[in-house]
Design an enzyme around this catalytic site. Structure first.
Site, PDB file in Angstrom:
ATOM      1  N   ASP A  84       7.733 -11.085   8.484  1.00  0.00           N
ATOM      2  CA  ASP A  84       8.689  -9.969   8.556  1.00  0.00           C
ATOM      3  C   ASP A  84       9.727 -10.306   9.628  1.00  0.00           C
ATOM      4  O   ASP A  84       9.376 -10.514  10.785  1.00  0.00           O
ATOM      5  CB  ASP A  84       7.913  -8.684   8.908  1.00  0.00           C
ATOM      6  CG  ASP A  84       8.731  -7.419   8.664  1.00  0.00           C
ATOM      7  OD1 ASP A  84       9.961  -7.509   8.524  1.00  0.00           O
ATOM      8  OD2 ASP A  84       8.110  -6.337   8.629  1.00  0.00           O
ATOM      9  N   ASP A  95      16.751  -6.290   7.667  1.00  0.00           N
ATOM     10  CA  ASP A  95      15.291  -6.354   7.799  1.00  0.00           C
ATOM     11  C   ASP A  95      14.746  -6.878   6.473  1.00  0.00           C
ATOM     12  O   ASP A  95      15.070  -6.333   5.415  1.00  0.00           O
ATOM     13  CB  ASP A  95      14.795  -4.929   8.102  1.00  0.00           C
ATOM     14  CG  ASP A  95      13.302  -4.823   8.344  1.00  0.00           C
ATOM     15  OD1 ASP A  95      12.605  -5.837   8.280  1.00  0.00           O
ATOM     16  OD2 ASP A  95      12.843  -3.687   8.596  1.00  0.00           O
ATOM     17  N   HIS A 155      12.238   2.425   5.200  1.00  0.00           N
ATOM     18  CA  HIS A 155      12.816   3.287   6.241  1.00  0.00           C
ATOM     19  C   HIS A 155      14.317   3.102   6.318  1.00  0.00           C
ATOM     20  O   HIS A 155      14.839   2.023   6.032  1.00  0.00           O
ATOM     21  CB  HIS A 155      12.184   2.926   7.583  1.00  0.00           C
ATOM     22  CG  HIS A 155      12.149   1.436   7.843  1.00  0.00           C
ATOM     23  ND1 HIS A 155      13.164   0.779   8.489  1.00  0.00           N
ATOM     24  CD2 HIS A 155      11.263   0.484   7.475  1.00  0.00           C
ATOM     25  CE1 HIS A 155      12.879  -0.514   8.530  1.00  0.00           C
ATOM     26  NE2 HIS A 155      11.744  -0.731   7.914  1.00  0.00           N
ATOM     27  N   HIS A 163      13.723   2.558  12.770  1.00  0.00           N
ATOM     28  CA  HIS A 163      12.998   3.443  11.854  1.00  0.00           C
ATOM     29  C   HIS A 163      13.694   4.799  11.774  1.00  0.00           C
ATOM     30  O   HIS A 163      13.281   5.762  12.393  1.00  0.00           O
ATOM     31  CB  HIS A 163      11.528   3.572  12.259  1.00  0.00           C
ATOM     32  CG  HIS A 163      10.734   2.374  11.837  1.00  0.00           C
ATOM     33  ND1 HIS A 163      10.278   1.429  12.719  1.00  0.00           N
ATOM     34  CD2 HIS A 163      10.364   1.932  10.613  1.00  0.00           C
ATOM     35  CE1 HIS A 163       9.646   0.471  12.045  1.00  0.00           C
ATOM     36  NE2 HIS A 163       9.681   0.750  10.758  1.00  0.00           N
ATOM     37  N   GLU A 188      10.176  -1.494   1.172  1.00  0.00           N
ATOM     38  CA  GLU A 188       9.150  -2.360   1.743  1.00  0.00           C
ATOM     39  C   GLU A 188       7.784  -2.101   1.122  1.00  0.00           C
ATOM     40  O   GLU A 188       6.910  -1.525   1.753  1.00  0.00           O
ATOM     41  CB  GLU A 188       9.182  -2.075   3.251  1.00  0.00           C
ATOM     42  CG  GLU A 188       8.241  -2.712   4.122  1.00  0.00           C
ATOM     43  CD  GLU A 188       8.644  -2.596   5.609  1.00  0.00           C
ATOM     44  OE1 GLU A 188       8.212  -3.470   6.327  1.00  0.00           O
ATOM     45  OE2 GLU A 188       9.347  -1.667   6.050  1.00  0.00           O
ATOM     46  N   GLU A 279      10.166  -7.197   1.170  1.00  0.00           N
ATOM     47  CA  GLU A 279      11.123  -6.248   1.747  1.00  0.00           C
ATOM     48  C   GLU A 279      12.554  -6.760   1.664  1.00  0.00           C
ATOM     49  O   GLU A 279      12.817  -7.952   1.870  1.00  0.00           O
ATOM     50  CB  GLU A 279      10.777  -6.002   3.229  1.00  0.00           C
ATOM     51  CG  GLU A 279      11.724  -5.033   3.923  1.00  0.00           C
ATOM     52  CD  GLU A 279      11.364  -4.798   5.393  1.00  0.00           C
ATOM     53  OE1 GLU A 279      10.746  -5.690   6.006  1.00  0.00           O
ATOM     54  OE2 GLU A 279      11.720  -3.735   5.915  1.00  0.00           O
TER      55      GLU A 279
END
Ligand code: CO
Length: 295
Positions: A84, A95, A155, A163, A188, A279
């Site tokens: 990640d 992300d 998120h 977040h 995700e 993700e």
């Protein structure tokens, strides 16, 4: 959203995806987990960005938030490896995550989370309800006979906000919140061979600064100043011990006791199921167009 901000987001997304790809190439049998993560973070700086959070590698039944200290001896052998990676430019975050199967035994599990992500992305429009996204993720994972992890979710990504709202569920949770123009968010999906519920497991090495309070120790004061430079984004113990020595641990302890920090311990499947993850970060632009920033 302003054009200038969109450009920074796009650049962060591109670098996040390049750093992920770079890291993926390093995850091989006999490589050191710590070394791989150090190299990824170094690469992020070389690309002209900063880590939005410490790069993380969670293996087997650990789903998220595993981040090694300097004495970590983990060597890759036959794990299922979730990588990640998040980067930011001026607070604008990309992300993304991928799973690498070193065991050769979990091809379907890897496919389940990957397809769940692809299927979710394919239905996302301006005004899609987040529960609709969750429903597609759930069905895609259950099709393979696995469980979506219900207490982890995608998120929103705000500027310096890792977040933010909305929460994107990995199952149909009935949440009617709609995707709006200008939203940036990570989708995700996690797929588990076990319970599909994760719980805290082991000692936390990932933190973020929640609020400031007066501190007593000079070292804690010094480290608090360092933490402020992260603007609320997560950091890890070894970033601090490398810069401030072992005393950083005392500071972390004091700050935890004062309730200054958010603490993110490793999260493991409750029934020790093996967990895969995929993700991407998406932007729905002002015209309602969906852009996968980390593609
Ligand atoms: Co994320």
């Amino acid at each position: 959203m302003q054009q200038e901000d969109i450009e920074k987001l796009k650049e962060a997304g591109k670098i996040a995806s390049q750093a992920l790809e770079f890291g993926k190439g390093l995850i091989k049998k006999n490589a050191s987990l710590l070394d791989v993560l150090d190299k990824i973070e170094k690469k992020i700086f070389e690309f002209g960005a900063k880590p939005a959070f410490p790069a993380q590698i969670s293996c087997n039944h650990i789903a998220a938030h595993y981040c090694p200290d300097d004495d970590d001896k983990t060597i890759f052998s036959n794990q299922l490896v979730c990588l990640d990676v998040g980067v930011h430019i001026d607070g604008f975050i990309g992300d993304n995550a991928v799973t690498i199967d070193l065991s050769g035994k979990h091809a379907d599990l890897v496919k389940a989370s990957k397809e769940a992500l692809e299927n979710a992305i394919s239905i996302i429009r301006h005004e899609t309800a987040v529960s609709e996204i969750g429903k597609v993720i759930q069905a895609s994972i259950q099709k393979y006979g696995f469980a979506p992890v219900r207490n982890l979710s995608g998120h929103g990504l705000a500027r310096y906000g890792q977040h933010a709202k909305p929460s994107i569920p990995n199952f149909d949770n009935g949440d009617n919140t709609k995707i709006e123009k200008g939203m940036v968010f990570a989708v995700e999906p996690f797929a588990s061979t076990g319970a599909g519920i994760v719980q805290d497991s082991g000692i936390a090495t990932v933190f973020s600064l929640e609020n400031k309070k007066p501190v007593r120790n000079p070292i804690t004061r010094e480290i608090l100043k360092e933490l402020e430079s992260y603007n609320g984004l997560p950091f890890t113990t070894r970033w601090l011990t490398r810069k401030f020595g072992i005393r950083a641990r005392i500071a972390l302890r004091e700050m935890q006791q004062l309730g200054i920090l958010n603490v993110y311990p490793p999260l493991a499947d409750k029934d020790k199921g093996i967990v895969s993850q995929a993700e991407h970060t998406l932007l729905v632009d002002n015209d309602g167009k969906v852009i996968v920033l980390t593609a």
